[in-house]
Design a protein around this motif. Structure first.
Motif, PDB file in Angstrom:
ATOM      1  N   GLU A  61       0.972  -1.283  -0.018  1.00 25.65           N
ATOM      2  CA  GLU A  61       0.297   0.008   0.081  1.00 25.65           C
ATOM      3  C   GLU A  61       1.154   1.045  -0.471  1.00 25.65           C
ATOM      4  N   TRP A  62       0.748   2.137  -0.905  1.00 28.96           N
ATOM      5  CA  TRP A  62       1.158   3.203  -1.350  1.00 28.96           C
ATOM      6  C   TRP A  62       0.658   4.282  -0.221  1.00 28.96           C
ATOM      7  N   VAL A  63       1.435   4.711   1.216  1.00 25.00           N
ATOM      8  CA  VAL A  63       1.122   5.738   1.810  1.00 25.00           C
ATOM      9  C   VAL A  63       2.292   6.818   2.828  1.00 25.00           C
ATOM     10  N   LEU A  64       1.756   7.689   2.631  1.00 25.95           N
ATOM     11  CA  LEU A  64       2.816   8.784   3.017  1.00 25.95           C
ATOM     12  C   LEU A  64       4.055   9.107   1.639  1.00 25.95           C
ATOM     13  N   HIS A  65       3.928   8.758   0.431  1.00 27.74           N
ATOM     14  CA  HIS A  65       5.954   8.865  -0.106  1.00 27.74           C
ATOM     15  C   HIS A  65       6.225   7.546  -0.192  1.00 27.74           C
ATOM     16  N   ALA A  66       5.921   6.395   0.051  1.00 27.21           N
ATOM     17  CA  ALA A  66       6.044   5.383   0.740  1.00 27.21           C
ATOM     18  C   ALA A  66       5.633   3.746   0.274  1.00 27.21           C
ATOM     19  N   CYS A  67       5.960   2.607   0.058  1.00 25.29           N
ATOM     20  CA  CYS A  67       5.878   1.866  -0.396  1.00 25.29           C
ATOM     21  C   CYS A  67       6.069   0.683   0.860  1.00 25.29           C
ATOM     22  N   ARG A  68       4.019   0.224   1.219  1.00 23.75           N
ATOM     23  CA  ARG A  68       4.921   0.183   2.912  1.00 23.75           C
ATOM     24  C   ARG A  68       3.855  -0.868   3.155  1.00 23.75           C
ATOM     25  N   ASP A  69       4.116  -2.698   3.654  1.00 27.89           N
ATOM     26  CA  ASP A  69       2.825  -3.966   4.099  1.00 27.89           C
ATOM     27  C   ASP A  69       1.937  -3.734   3.852  1.00 27.89           C
ATOM     28  N   LYS A  70       1.253  -3.906   3.329  1.00 27.86           N
ATOM     29  CA  LYS A  70      -0.735  -3.583   3.764  1.00 27.86           C
ATOM     30  C   LYS A  70      -1.143  -4.249   4.779  1.00 27.86           C
ATOM     31  N   ASN A  71      -1.699  -3.260   5.741  1.00 26.29           N
ATOM     32  CA  ASN A  71      -2.243  -4.549   6.637  1.00 26.29           C
ATOM     33  C   ASN A  71      -3.407  -3.284   7.113  1.00 26.29           C
ATOM     34  N   LEU A  72      -3.875  -3.763   8.609  1.00 26.69           N
ATOM     35  CA  LEU A  72      -4.977  -2.288   9.324  1.00 26.69           C
ATOM     36  C   LEU A  72      -4.816  -1.224   8.459  1.00 26.69           C
ATOM     37  N   LEU A  73      -3.783  -0.791   9.446  1.00 26.72           N
ATOM     38  CA  LEU A  73      -3.257   0.451   9.833  1.00 26.72           C
ATOM     39  C   LEU A  73      -3.174   1.244   8.531  1.00 26.72           C
ATOM     40  N   GLU A  75      -3.976   0.396   5.578  1.00 24.16           N
ATOM     41  CA  GLU A  75      -5.397   0.878   4.213  1.00 24.16           C
ATOM     42  C   GLU A  75      -6.549   1.474   4.822  1.00 24.16           C
ATOM     43  N   ALA A  76      -6.383   1.596   5.843  1.00 24.12           N
ATOM     44  CA  ALA A  76      -7.369   2.681   7.017  1.00 24.12           C
ATOM     45  C   ALA A  76      -6.465   4.001   6.423  1.00 24.12           C
ATOM     46  N   ALA A  77      -5.245   4.474   6.334  1.00 21.88           N
ATOM     47  CA  ALA A  77      -4.145   5.594   6.206  1.00 21.88           C
ATOM     48  C   ALA A  77      -4.404   5.859   4.936  1.00 21.88           C
ATOM     49  N   ALA A  78      -4.140   4.524   3.955  1.00 25.92           N
ATOM     50  CA  ALA A  78      -4.619   4.853   2.750  1.00 25.92           C
ATOM     51  C   ALA A  78      -5.484   5.213   1.864  1.00 25.92           C
ATOM     52  N   TYR A  79      -6.554   4.842   2.773  1.00 28.47           N
ATOM     53  CA  TYR A  79      -8.411   5.441   2.793  1.00 28.47           C
ATOM     54  C   TYR A  79      -8.490   6.594   3.110  1.00 28.47           C
ATOM     55  N   GLY A  80      -8.174   7.458   4.211  1.00 27.77           N
ATOM     56  CA  GLY A  80      -7.949   8.992   4.594  1.00 27.77           C
ATOM     57  C   GLY A  80      -6.884   9.487   3.144  1.00 27.77           C
ATOM     58  N   ILE A  81      -5.779   9.267   2.503  1.00 26.99           N
ATOM     59  CA  ILE A  81      -5.643   9.712   1.478  1.00 26.99           C
ATOM     60  C   ILE A  81      -6.191   9.356   0.612  1.00 26.99           C
ATOM     61  N   TYR A 184     -14.054   4.583  11.981  1.00 26.76           N
ATOM     62  CA  TYR A 184     -14.422   6.107  11.457  1.00 26.76           C
ATOM     63  C   TYR A 184     -13.229   6.196   9.915  1.00 26.76           C
ATOM     64  N   SER A 185     -13.486   4.397   9.494  1.00 30.95           N
ATOM     65  CA  SER A 185     -12.475   4.163   8.140  1.00 30.95           C
ATOM     66  C   SER A 185     -13.656   3.175   7.776  1.00 30.95           C
ATOM     67  N   PRO A 186     -13.250   2.254   6.344  1.00 28.94           N
ATOM     68  CA  PRO A 186     -14.622   1.827   5.598  1.00 28.94           C
ATOM     69  C   PRO A 186     -14.200   0.068   6.665  1.00 28.94           C
ATOM     70  N   PHE A 187     -14.274   0.053   7.833  1.00 27.52           N
ATOM     71  CA  PHE A 187     -14.656  -1.201   8.952  1.00 27.52           C
ATOM     72  C   PHE A 187     -15.081  -1.604   9.408  1.00 27.52           C
ATOM     73  N   TYR A 188     -16.220   0.136   9.584  1.00 25.84           N
ATOM     74  CA  TYR A 188     -16.656  -0.042  10.562  1.00 25.84           C
ATOM     75  C   TYR A 188     -18.027  -0.760  10.959  1.00 25.84           C
ATOM     76  N   CYS A 189     -18.267  -1.943   9.647  1.00 26.85           N
ATOM     77  CA  CYS A 189     -19.028  -2.641  10.706  1.00 26.85           C
ATOM     78  C   CYS A 189     -18.365  -4.029  10.709  1.00 26.85           C
ATOM     79  N   CYS A 190     -17.141  -4.684  10.606  1.00 23.54           N
ATOM     80  CA  CYS A 190     -16.190  -4.946  11.214  1.00 23.54           C
ATOM     81  C   CYS A 190     -16.226  -4.514  13.239  1.00 23.54           C
ATOM     82  N   THR A 191     -16.301  -3.068  13.220  1.00 21.14           N
ATOM     83  CA  THR A 191     -16.003  -2.771  14.563  1.00 21.14           C
ATOM     84  C   THR A 191     -17.173  -3.071  15.008  1.00 21.14           C
TER      85      THR A 191
END
Length: 218
Positions: A61-73, A75-81, A184-191
């Motif tokens: 997942e591309w987050v904050l100008h870097a390619c990072r391992d895809k996980n819950l955090l 994905e949520a950050a990428a969704y916000g961006i 506050y993310s797409p994971f609301y139903c799971c939460t």
């Protein structure tokens, strides 16, 4: 004439056989490597190869100008961006700003409130406890406990995490982080399902009746 020649070419093209579709070989992911979305590398950090976000997909997942391992955090950050780019500042950037403000509030709230509560008052109960109905109704806090109502309206993850921590359901910080990211993310139903399970354990330790469907609705 030119018109006749063009007509002859068009007729020949219509009669020409269609090109055969060539099946692309299926490339198996090498063991110990990550799928970058079109190629494989040892780490997600190596996927872009100076090509930026376009070469960071698959397991990454591309987050904050870097390619990072895809996980819950991530994905949520990428969704916000992505939301801030596509839908405006009040969906993406505000998610991060509200998270920063709530995090600062959670630090102060834990020091001033959570750490000073007596955690020995509530005992962990088994499934065979004697349940009793709640003494207060759902809307009693509207007038009798207005401050508590405002806390729950604007800082629900922090207040809920305090309740779960004091009742020995889950520690404060894991509960606070999971609830904020989930609410506050797409994971609301799971939460919602996770929070329902926690609420059932909270009520059990308090000695109250618990109903899964009703707790999930609330």
């Amino acid at each position: 004439t030119t018109t006749s020649a063009l007509a002859a070419l068009a007729a020949a093209a219509a009669l020409a056989p269609a090109p055969l579709a060539v099946a692309q070989p299926v490339v198996q992911q090498p063991p110990g490597m990550v799928n970058c979305g079109g190629h494989f590398m040892n780490r997600c950090e190596d996927c872009p190869q100076d090509n930026g976000e376009l070469w960071c997909h698959g397991d990454c997942e591309w987050v904050l100008h870097a390619c990072r391992d895809k996980n819950l955090l991530t994905e949520a950050a990428a969704y916000g961006i992505r939301s801030s780019r596509e839908e405006g500042i009040w969906t993406g950037v505000s998610w991060m700003v509200s998270g920063s403000i709530m995090f600062c509030f959670a630090i102060a709230y834990k020091r001033q409130v959570v750490d000073k509560l007596d955690k020995d008052t509530i005992k962990v109960k088994g499934d065979d406890y004697n349940a009793s109905p709640r003494q207060r109704g759902l809307f009693d806090c509207l007038w009798a406990h207005t401050i508590a109502m405002l806390y729950n309206m604007f800082c629900n993850p922090v207040v809920a995490a305090k309740n779960f921590d004091v009742a020995h359901v889950i520690s404060f910080w894991p509960a606070c982080i999971i609830l904020f990211i989930g609410m506050y993310s797409p994971f609301y139903c799971c939460t919602a399902l996770i929070r329902t399970v926690w609420a059932g354990r909270l009520k059990r330790n308090l000695g109250y009746e618990s109903h899964f469907c009703w707790d999930c609705f609330l």
